[in-house]
Write an enzyme that holds these catalytic residues in place. Structure first.
Site, PDB file in Angstrom:
ATOM      1  N   ASP A  18     -22.031  32.306  60.998  1.00 53.01           N
ATOM      2  CA  ASP A  18     -22.934  33.168  61.449  1.00 53.01           C
ATOM      3  C   ASP A  18     -24.357  33.770  62.277  1.00 53.01           C
ATOM      4  O   ASP A  18     -23.867  33.455  63.403  1.00 53.01           O
ATOM      5  CB  ASP A  18     -24.101  32.107  60.718  1.00 53.01           C
ATOM      6  N   HIS A  47     -16.570  30.355  57.924  1.00 52.74           N
ATOM      7  CA  HIS A  47     -17.347  29.062  56.864  1.00 52.74           C
ATOM      8  C   HIS A  47     -17.132  30.508  55.761  1.00 52.74           C
ATOM      9  O   HIS A  47     -17.389  31.435  55.909  1.00 52.74           O
ATOM     10  CB  HIS A  47     -18.316  28.128  57.058  1.00 52.74           C
ATOM     11  N   HIS A  82     -16.641  34.025  57.510  1.00 52.57           N
ATOM     12  CA  HIS A  82     -17.916  34.483  59.087  1.00 52.57           C
ATOM     13  C   HIS A  82     -18.158  33.598  59.519  1.00 52.57           C
ATOM     14  O   HIS A  82     -18.511  32.572  58.692  1.00 52.57           O
ATOM     15  CB  HIS A  82     -18.782  35.367  57.957  1.00 52.57           C
ATOM     16  N   ARG A  88     -30.491  25.552  54.857  1.00 55.93           N
ATOM     17  CA  ARG A  88     -30.177  25.712  56.368  1.00 55.93           C
ATOM     18  C   ARG A  88     -31.338  25.572  57.106  1.00 55.93           C
ATOM     19  O   ARG A  88     -32.550  26.282  57.316  1.00 55.93           O
ATOM     20  CB  ARG A  88     -29.551  26.795  56.164  1.00 55.93           C
TER      21      ARG A  88
HETATM   22 FE   LIG Z   1     -22.650  31.166  56.526  1.00 56.94          FE
END
Ligand SMILES: [Fe+2]
Length: 281
Positions: A107, A255, A105, A277
């Site tokens: 993000d 990723h 995918h 993140r």
């Molecule tokens: Fe992701």
């Protein structure tokens, strides 16, 4: 391409011919001087994802690093690290059986403006496994025949939010917010907002529909594009260590995390994986 030693001692080594580079000789905890910032940005543009080892960052330093590259983005549907609205904790507890993000995918494709990139910092990693794979969607597009490019170039694709990925209880350690599901329509071949280059932008299985096509036609095209984009010739794979950091271009790559470190049938000790993140808009 920046891969030579620089006066500021940054070294950049490609990971694969497709994308990814290891960057050495920089302490990301400190504000970046102009040359170092410029070298990292060039490596990011050349390699689409850059990796760093041994970066001991406080949450404040993690945020300050990302702020040098763009405006911070707050995840719309997942609760943040307590006290840090711009930090998303990606956690799989040892006893949990599913990873968050183990399908290919990019993000937040269901937003009208998906974010530009993320800085993912490994806080706690299993002794093996849980690598992250990245894939270059520029070369995935370029590898298509001219005839297939003519077919996919004008197509537009609806991206739906993943109701399963955000289902409370799938990853009990991740807290999901009560938010209205969102969706967005994007070109199947997106034009990178910075480079102007074309990159494939497939929707995830069951979460997309090509506009102006019958359902079966849309499924066939999307299935082909997805499988094509997952060719490992377009990818690299990063082995995490505690305090490793990856910074990727969300408009040019896909990723996934490999879900390979918690299977009972392999007889492994269960392990916890915790990444922080910070995303830039
Ligand atoms: Fe992701």
């Amino acid at each position: 391409m920046a891969n030579a030693a620089r006066p500021n001692h940054i070294r950049i080594e490609p990971v694969t011919g497709a994308l990814g580079a290891m960057v050495e000789g920089v302490d990301l905890a400190q504000p970046l001087d102009r040359d170092t910032f410029s070298d990292i940005k060039t490596a990011f543009q050349d390699h689409l994802v850059v990796f760093f080892r041994d970066q001991v960052l406080t949450p404040e330093q993690h945020l300050a690093l990302a702020r040098q590259f763009g405006e911070l983005h707050i995840h719309p549907t997942t609760a943040s690290k307590p006290g840090y609205p711009e930090i998303l904790e990606v956690i799989k507890e040892a006893n949990e059986k599913e990873n968050w993000g183990d399908g290919w995918h990019s993000d937040l494709p269901f937003l009208a403006s998906p974010p530009a990139g993320s800085f993912l910092l490994a806080r706690e990693v299993p002794p093996f496994g849980g690598d992250t794979q990245f894939a270059n969607m520029y070369i995935a597009y370029e590898a298509l025949s001219d005839e297939m490019k003519r077919i996919v170039d004008p197509l537009k694709c609806l991206h739906l939010q993943n109701p399963i990925g955000y289902r409370p209880g799938k990853n009990r350690s991740m807290r999901f917010l009560e938010a209205e599901p969102t969706e967005a329509i994007h070109p199947l071949v997106r034009i990178h907002p910075v480079t102007g280059k074309k990159a494939l932008f497939p929707a995830r299985k069951g979460l997309g529909r090509i506009q102006s096509m019958k359902a079966a036609e849309s499924e066939a095209i999307l299935d082909f594009v997805r499988v094509h984009a997952e060719n490992s010739d377009f990818a690299c794979r990063f082995r995490w260590e505690k305090n490793s950091l990856a910074f990727w271009d969300n408009h040019a790559t896909q990723h996934r995390v490999t879900a390979d470190y918690f299977f009972d049938y392999r007889g492994y000790e269960p392990h916890r994986r915790h990444m922080d993140r910070v995303t830039i808009a």
